[in-house]
Design a protein around this motif. Structure first.
Motif, PDB file in Angstrom:
ATOM      1  N   TYR A 197      24.773  37.835  50.189  1.00  0.00           N
ATOM      2  CA  TYR A 197      25.774  36.782  50.255  1.00  0.00           C
ATOM      3  C   TYR A 197      25.439  35.716  51.294  1.00  0.00           C
ATOM      4  O   TYR A 197      26.156  34.718  51.407  1.00  0.00           O
ATOM      5  N   GLY A 198      24.345  35.902  52.044  1.00  0.00           N
ATOM      6  CA  GLY A 198      23.855  34.826  52.880  1.00  0.00           C
ATOM      7  C   GLY A 198      23.425  33.634  52.046  1.00  0.00           C
ATOM      8  O   GLY A 198      23.433  32.498  52.523  1.00  0.00           O
ATOM      9  N   ASP A 199      23.045  33.888  50.796  1.00  0.00           N
ATOM     10  CA  ASP A 199      22.843  32.863  49.773  1.00  0.00           C
ATOM     11  C   ASP A 199      23.979  33.040  48.774  1.00  0.00           C
ATOM     12  O   ASP A 199      23.912  33.896  47.886  1.00  0.00           O
ATOM     13  N   THR A 200      25.044  32.258  48.925  1.00  0.00           N
ATOM     14  CA  THR A 200      26.277  32.524  48.188  1.00  0.00           C
ATOM     15  C   THR A 200      26.092  32.485  46.675  1.00  0.00           C
ATOM     16  O   THR A 200      26.783  33.202  45.948  1.00  0.00           O
ATOM     17  N   TYR A 201      25.144  31.690  46.183  1.00  0.00           N
ATOM     18  CA  TYR A 201      24.981  31.593  44.726  1.00  0.00           C
ATOM     19  C   TYR A 201      24.587  32.922  44.101  1.00  0.00           C
ATOM     20  O   TYR A 201      24.861  33.175  42.925  1.00  0.00           O
ATOM     21  N   THR A 202      23.967  33.814  44.879  1.00  0.00           N
ATOM     22  CA  THR A 202      23.529  35.098  44.318  1.00  0.00           C
ATOM     23  C   THR A 202      24.689  36.052  44.062  1.00  0.00           C
ATOM     24  O   THR A 202      24.509  37.080  43.403  1.00  0.00           O
ATOM     25  N   SER A 203      25.866  35.721  44.562  1.00  0.00           N
ATOM     26  CA  SER A 203      27.030  36.603  44.395  1.00  0.00           C
ATOM     27  C   SER A 203      27.624  36.551  42.996  1.00  0.00           C
ATOM     28  O   SER A 203      28.481  37.361  42.646  1.00  0.00           O
ATOM     29  N   GLN A 204      27.184  35.601  42.156  1.00  0.00           N
ATOM     30  CA  GLN A 204      27.849  35.329  40.875  1.00  0.00           C
ATOM     31  C   GLN A 204      27.364  36.194  39.709  1.00  0.00           C
ATOM     32  O   GLN A 204      27.949  36.158  38.631  1.00  0.00           O
ATOM     33  N   LEU A 205      26.288  36.949  39.892  1.00  0.00           N
ATOM     34  CA  LEU A 205      25.589  37.506  38.739  1.00  0.00           C
ATOM     35  C   LEU A 205      26.367  38.571  37.980  1.00  0.00           C
ATOM     36  O   LEU A 205      26.232  38.681  36.758  1.00  0.00           O
ATOM     37  N   PHE A 206      27.182  39.383  38.657  1.00  0.00           N
ATOM     38  CA  PHE A 206      27.941  40.383  37.912  1.00  0.00           C
ATOM     39  C   PHE A 206      28.994  39.743  37.013  1.00  0.00           C
ATOM     40  O   PHE A 206      29.430  40.364  36.041  1.00  0.00           O
ATOM     41  N   GLU A 405      31.039  30.655  43.325  1.00  0.00           N
ATOM     42  CA  GLU A 405      30.250  31.461  44.251  1.00  0.00           C
ATOM     43  C   GLU A 405      31.038  31.838  45.498  1.00  0.00           C
ATOM     44  O   GLU A 405      30.816  32.916  46.070  1.00  0.00           O
ATOM     45  N   GLN A 406      31.968  30.981  45.930  1.00  0.00           N
ATOM     46  CA  GLN A 406      32.796  31.347  47.080  1.00  0.00           C
ATOM     47  C   GLN A 406      33.788  32.452  46.711  1.00  0.00           C
ATOM     48  O   GLN A 406      34.046  33.369  47.496  1.00  0.00           O
ATOM     49  N   ILE A 407      34.325  32.391  45.485  1.00  0.00           N
ATOM     50  CA  ILE A 407      35.306  33.396  45.058  1.00  0.00           C
ATOM     51  C   ILE A 407      34.626  34.743  44.813  1.00  0.00           C
ATOM     52  O   ILE A 407      35.163  35.798  45.182  1.00  0.00           O
ATOM     53  N   GLY A 412      33.453  40.372  46.085  1.00  0.00           N
ATOM     54  CA  GLY A 412      32.397  41.327  46.394  1.00  0.00           C
ATOM     55  C   GLY A 412      32.422  41.825  47.824  1.00  0.00           C
ATOM     56  O   GLY A 412      31.830  42.855  48.132  1.00  0.00           O
ATOM     57  N   SER A 413      33.119  41.113  48.703  1.00  0.00           N
ATOM     58  CA  SER A 413      33.238  41.515  50.105  1.00  0.00           C
ATOM     59  C   SER A 413      34.516  42.305  50.373  1.00  0.00           C
ATOM     60  O   SER A 413      34.769  42.695  51.522  1.00  0.00           O
ATOM     61  N   GLY A 414      35.342  42.506  49.350  1.00  0.00           N
ATOM     62  CA  GLY A 414      36.586  43.231  49.533  1.00  0.00           C
ATOM     63  C   GLY A 414      37.695  42.399  50.136  1.00  0.00           C
ATOM     64  O   GLY A 414      38.740  42.933  50.534  1.00  0.00           O
ATOM     65  N   ILE A 415      37.513  41.093  50.211  1.00  0.00           N
ATOM     66  CA  ILE A 415      38.524  40.209  50.795  1.00  0.00           C
ATOM     67  C   ILE A 415      39.636  39.909  49.796  1.00  0.00           C
ATOM     68  O   ILE A 415      40.805  39.757  50.156  1.00  0.00           O
ATOM     69  N   ARG A 416      39.286  39.832  48.513  1.00  0.00           N
ATOM     70  CA  ARG A 416      40.239  39.470  47.477  1.00  0.00           C
ATOM     71  C   ARG A 416      40.064  40.425  46.300  1.00  0.00           C
ATOM     72  O   ARG A 416      38.934  40.678  45.876  1.00  0.00           O
ATOM     73  N   PRO A 417      41.149  40.974  45.732  1.00  0.00           N
ATOM     74  CA  PRO A 417      41.027  41.863  44.567  1.00  0.00           C
ATOM     75  C   PRO A 417      40.464  41.137  43.353  1.00  0.00           C
ATOM     76  O   PRO A 417      40.585  39.906  43.225  1.00  0.00           O
ATOM     77  N   ALA A 418      39.856  41.891  42.464  1.00  0.00           N
ATOM     78  CA  ALA A 418      39.199  41.315  41.293  1.00  0.00           C
ATOM     79  C   ALA A 418      40.153  40.455  40.461  1.00  0.00           C
ATOM     80  O   ALA A 418      39.803  39.342  40.053  1.00  0.00           O
ATOM     81  N   ALA A 419      41.343  40.968  40.192  1.00  0.00           N
ATOM     82  CA  ALA A 419      42.293  40.231  39.356  1.00  0.00           C
ATOM     83  C   ALA A 419      42.696  38.912  40.002  1.00  0.00           C
ATOM     84  O   ALA A 419      42.812  37.886  39.327  1.00  0.00           O
TER      85      ALA A 419
END
Length: 442
Positions: A197-206, A405-407, A412-419
């Protein structure tokens, strides 16, 4: 907005004798019109800062200049992700764009106002040699505005074959089988899933890489999504990518440094068998080869698994486009069109391959892959050959919310639930649709 300060890689090549230049470029004299046309013209060529992309662009510039005496190409770089997007949009809006530039195709291409900002290329002879979907994703109205730059991509799971062999695991064709593998990998003391997540764009793949599964379950999702009728938060199939992102975090399956690790570090971890899986676009494979040259030979790829093993397949991204802004005029415009024509030719593909090992098939007729591509690329090709793939959502719909990518980092960091993340993204998508003036949105 920060003032743009791109780094420059000045590429000056003394023109070779005509015969040697054409041999280097691998083309005939008539294909590029080299000779003395465009004498004294200097072009700027803006690309993303990914090193493999820069290497490919430099190689293209060198081969093109060798075949086009008097035209100089200076390669500039910009950041990746949202910062780079903002730079492109700002430079287009202020009339300060490079003479030729590489940017996304598909929905993000629509967001830069192609009809207002770009030079149409529909009448160029090379257009007919471009794969049909790759033409469509750089078109607006009835005009083609770009040529493909780089190979096709897939968003999938890169995995370490040695770990799989050592633990007796098989490539999963369902999410349940994938999670069983992750449990076994965790028990062996290895990080099951790498995130960076240091490169935020990589967080989107799932989320993005799961679209083949969404399309398999809801074949009309893209059409209804574009019309404002289908939502990530209310579609059971589309919500699953968000749920998977949260589930893997909640089970502790990510590497400990996932909040700060960058893509290159993720590739190193994968190659050195510190982690077993890395959901990523295949444009990261060159970074893998650089970070772990021997380990890269042990890395394969499989689709993000869904529920039905019979429908297992890849989500595929069309290549980026290379575009000419309307601010490029006169002799520069003629030279820029020659550069784009070269890129959309077998000689241009060969030049890209010489600069950076391709990670998927090219979208131009007559272009071939080198024999020594890595196993992950061979795996990718096997799904294309079998026809078990779907285009990514952003190539079927003009809408992609800019905050994704921010969401996904938050979920993915557990800050916000999936729904909640899916619902927030639906609101982000709504804003984008309203900006685009699409029917069915309010």
């Amino acid at each position: 907005m920060r003032k743009h300060t791109s780094s420059r890689h000045h590429l000056r090549v003394i023109a070779l004798a005509a015969g040697a230049a054409l041999a280097l470029a691998g083309c005939s004299a008539g294909s590029l019109g080299s000779s003395g046309d465009g004498d004294g013209v200097s072009l700027t060529f803006l690309v993303g800062s990914n090193q493999s992309r820069v290497n490919a662009a430099q190689s293209v510039a060198e081969a093109f200049m060798a075949a086009n005496a008097g035209i100089t190409v200076d390669v500039e770089t910009r950041p990746s992700g949202s910062e780079g997007d903002n730079i492109v949009k700002t430079r287009l809006a202020t009339g300060d764009m490079a003479d030729v530039f590489v940017y996304n195709s598909g929905s993000l291409f629509q967001a830069i106002g192609p009809e207002q900002n770009l030079t149409p290329l529909t009448d160029q002879p090379w257009v007919g040699s471009v794969e049909e979907n790759s033409q469509r994703v750089v078109s607006a109205g009835d005009q083609v505005y770009g040529a493909p730059f780089g190979p096709q991509l897939t968003g999938a799971i890169l995995y370490n074959k040695k770990i799989y062999a050592d633990l007796g695991l098989e490539v999963p064709r369902t999410w349940d089988a994938f999670m069983q593998n992750n449990a076994a990998i965790k028990a062996a003391g290895i990080d099951p899933v790498i995130q960076t997540y240091g490169d935020t764009y990589t967080s989107q793949l799932f989320v993005l890489g799961d679209f083949h599964n969404v399309a398999s379950a809801e074949p009309d999702f893209a059409e209804r999504y574009t019309a404002g009728q289908a939502k990530f938060a209310t579609s059971p199939a589309a919500l699953k990518g968000w749920q998977h992102l949260q589930e893997l975090h909640d089970l502790g399956y990510y590497n400990e440094d996932f909040p700060t690790a960058k893509m290159e570090e993720g590739m190193r971890k994968l190659g050195e068998a510190e982690g077993a899986h890395y959901p990523m676009l295949t444009n990261g494979i060159p970074a893998l080869a650089q970070a772990s040259p021997e380990g890269a030979k042990e890395i394969g790829i499989f689709p993000i698994p869904g529920d039905d093993p019979a429908k297992n397949g890849l989500t595929v991204w069309s290549p980026d486009g290379v575009y000419i802004p309307k601010t490029t005029e006169g002799e520069k415009l003629d030279a820029a069109k020659k550069l784009v024509a070269f890129i959309a030719s077998p000689a241009g593909c060969d030049a890209q391959s010489a600069g950076a090992m391709p990670t998927g098939p090219y979208a131009v007729d007559g272009c071939t892959l080198p024999a020594d591509v890595l196993p992950a690329t061979t795996d990718f090709q096997s799904y294309i050959d079998a026809g078990t793939y779907s285009p990514a959502l952003e190539f079927l719909s003009p809408i992609k919310g800019p905050a994704l990518e921010q969401i996904t980092v938050e979920v993915g960091s557990g800050i916000r639930p999936a729904a909640d993340g899916a619902a927030l993204y639906d609101d982000d998508v709504r804003k984008q649709a309203l900006q685009l003036g699409l029917d069915g949105w309010q």
